[in-house]
Design an enzyme around this catalytic site. Sequence first.
Site, short mmCIF file in Angstrom:
data_model
loop_
_atom_site.label_atom_id
_atom_site.label_comp_id
_atom_site.label_asym_id
_atom_site.label_seq_id
_atom_site.Cartn_x
_atom_site.Cartn_y
_atom_site.Cartn_z
N ASP A 73 0.87 -1.10 0.00
CA ASP A 73 0.01 -0.07 -0.11
C ASP A 73 0.91 1.26 -0.17
O ASP A 73 1.69 1.41 0.69
CB ASP A 73 -0.94 0.01 1.21
CG ASP A 73 -1.85 1.07 1.24
OD1 ASP A 73 -1.74 2.18 0.52
OD2 ASP A 73 -2.92 0.76 2.07
N ASP A 101 -2.76 2.29 -5.81
CA ASP A 101 -1.88 2.29 -4.86
C ASP A 101 -1.61 1.05 -4.05
O ASP A 101 -0.92 1.31 -3.21
CB ASP A 101 -1.77 3.69 -4.29
CG ASP A 101 -3.16 3.38 -3.09
OD1 ASP A 101 -4.36 3.15 -3.50
OD2 ASP A 101 -2.83 3.87 -1.93
N GLU A 102 -2.44 0.01 -4.43
CA GLU A 102 -2.66 -1.16 -3.69
C GLU A 102 -2.70 -2.02 -4.26
O GLU A 102 -3.48 -2.43 -5.24
CB GLU A 102 -3.88 -0.82 -2.80
CG GLU A 102 -3.87 -0.88 -1.38
CD GLU A 102 -5.23 -0.93 -0.61
OE1 GLU A 102 -6.10 -2.09 -0.63
OE2 GLU A 102 -5.65 0.17 -0.55
#
Length: 528
Positions: A11, A105-106
Site C-alpha cells: 500500500d 496504489d494497492e
Amino acid sequence: MREDASVMHVDADAFFASVETRHKPSLARSPVLVGGTGPRGVVATANYEARAVGCRSAMPMSQARVLCPAATVLTPRFPAYAAHSALIMGTLRQLSPLVQPVSLDEAFVDLAAGPFAADPVTAADLARRLIYNRSGLVVSVGLGRSKLIAKLASDADKPHGFTVVPGENEDEFLMPKPVGALWGVGPATEATLRTLGIRTVADLRAAGRDDLVRVLGDAAGWNLYRLARGDDPRPVVVEREAKSVGAERTFAQDLLRWELPGALEDVLARALRRLGRQGGGARTVTVKVRLSDFTTLTRSVTLAHPTAEADQLREAADAALTAANPVEPVRLLGVSLSGLTHWAQLRLPQDEADGAAVDGLMASEDLAEAPTVSSASPDRVPTPDESHLLDDAPPDEAVGRPALEDDADDGDEERLPAPLTPHTVALGLDVSHPHHGAGWVVRAEDGLVTVRFEGPNTRPGPDRRFDIRRELLMRVDPPEPCPPARLTSLATLGKADELTAMLLPDESTRRTPDGSSGTSAGSSDSLV
DNA sequence: TCTGGGGTCCTAGGACCC
DNA sequence: TCTGGGGTCCTAGGACCC
C-alpha cells in the site's frame, strides 16, 4: 489455509500526495491536499503533514482548508499516478505472477506462487526497497497467511511499515482490532454492531453466528463470523472482468430542470467513451440523480440486447432520467452502463449491410487483432480503475466499428503538449516554458499564471508569473517515475542484495537522472 | 464544514413462469 | 374456488472500498 505468511499486501503511503511532493520538491515536508478544488470538492489524499492537523480523505476541501490554511491544494494528476502505479505493479510482478491490484496504489501479491516462495519475508522487504529505489515512493507492506491478515498488517505501522504476522500470532494480532478495521465494516455496520455491544474483533468472535446473520443479513453476517476467526480463504486473483462502467458529475451549482438534458448528454458521452475502450456492449443503463437535499434516485432501463450503439443507449438514458423525474434542483448526475458483454449488437452502415450475413452479433475481439491497453506496456495489466487513464489509442479501428467515437476531449484526456488556456489551467498542472523549462502551476488568477520551475530531483524552484493571454505556456505530460536523488544504497539491502542482482542484472549500474551512479550511497549532493 | 468519482456487492420486493 | 413454492430476472436503494 496456507501455513506460511506468504500473502503480501502493498500500500503506497498517501499515494497521490507523495507523487505530488516527489515532483514538487518545494512542497516536501509541508502540508499538501490533493482533490477537488471547486466549491464542492473533497480531499482525495492528504499527506501526513496535513493529517497531523486533522485533514482526511473524503473530507470536504473547504473544511480541510479551514483546518490547514497553510496547505498547498492541488488538482489530481491521474496520468502521473497511473505511471507510478504501473511501476509499482511491474515491480511486484517480478516477485510473483500472482499480483492483484486493488486500486492504483494497492495490491495483493501471492508470494508462494513466485520465485521467492521459500522466503516471503525477504521478498517483501525487497519489494519496498525496489519500489523506493525506482520511484522514490514509500510503501507499507504487510505479510500474512490471508488477505485479511496481510491487509491489516500493511496498515499496522504506516507509513513505511513492514509487518509480518506469522500464523501463531494471528489471534493476538487480530483480537484487539476495532471491528471497523475489517474489510466490509463501514460506519453503518459498525453502528449496528455497537448496539450489540460489539466493538472489537474479540467481541465479534464471541457473538453468535445466528445473531450476526439476523442483524446484518446473510452475506455480511456469515462473512464477519468467519473473518473474526481469521478464516479468509479468498485467493489472490490476477484479473477480474469489469461489471460496469460509468461517469458522474457533481455540479458547482445545482442544475434546474431545463439544464438536465444537456448535462446528461455530457456525462453519457464520458461513460460511452469508457464503454468504447472496453470494446463491447452494455444492456442496462442506469441514471443517477442526486438532489439538492442529497437524496439520491436511480432509475434504470434494460434493453432486449446488449448494444454499443450510442443512439440506443442515449434513448435509454433519456427514458431513465424521465422516470426519475427530479422536481428539485440537481447537484449530481451520473450514468452507469452494466450488463457488459464482449459482444455488441452492431448496426452496420447501410452500404455495407446489404447482402451481408454479418448482421447481428459480432465479437469485438474479432473486429481486429488490435493492440489492447495491456499490450502497450507488456509488463502490466491495468486495473479497471486505471485503464481509462492510460490508453492513447482506441482498441479497434477496423470493420464496422460501432458508432462510439473516442473523440477524446474530456479535458483530462487532451493530447499533450497543448497550450495552457484560462479554461484548462488548474493548480498543480505540469507546464513547460520555452526558456525556463518544466514546472507546475502554483497560482492562477484570470490570465495570470504563476509557475514554479522544478521537478523530481531538482532544487526547489523559483516562481515566475506569466500572462498566458500574451505568452505561451504549454501543458505537458508529467515527469516519468524515476529514482530519487538519495538512493538507498544497494549495499544496505543486506540479504535482498543477491536477489536484486539476480532479478535485475543492471540495477547496480542504473543511473540517476543527474548521471551519478545509483549504487553510490549519499548521492544527495547531486541536486542540480 | 457540508458532503467526489470510480466501482462492487447485497437485499428486498415484484413480475413472471412452471 | 382457493392456494403452493421454487427459480429467474429486474429494479431501487444502500453499504462499502479506495
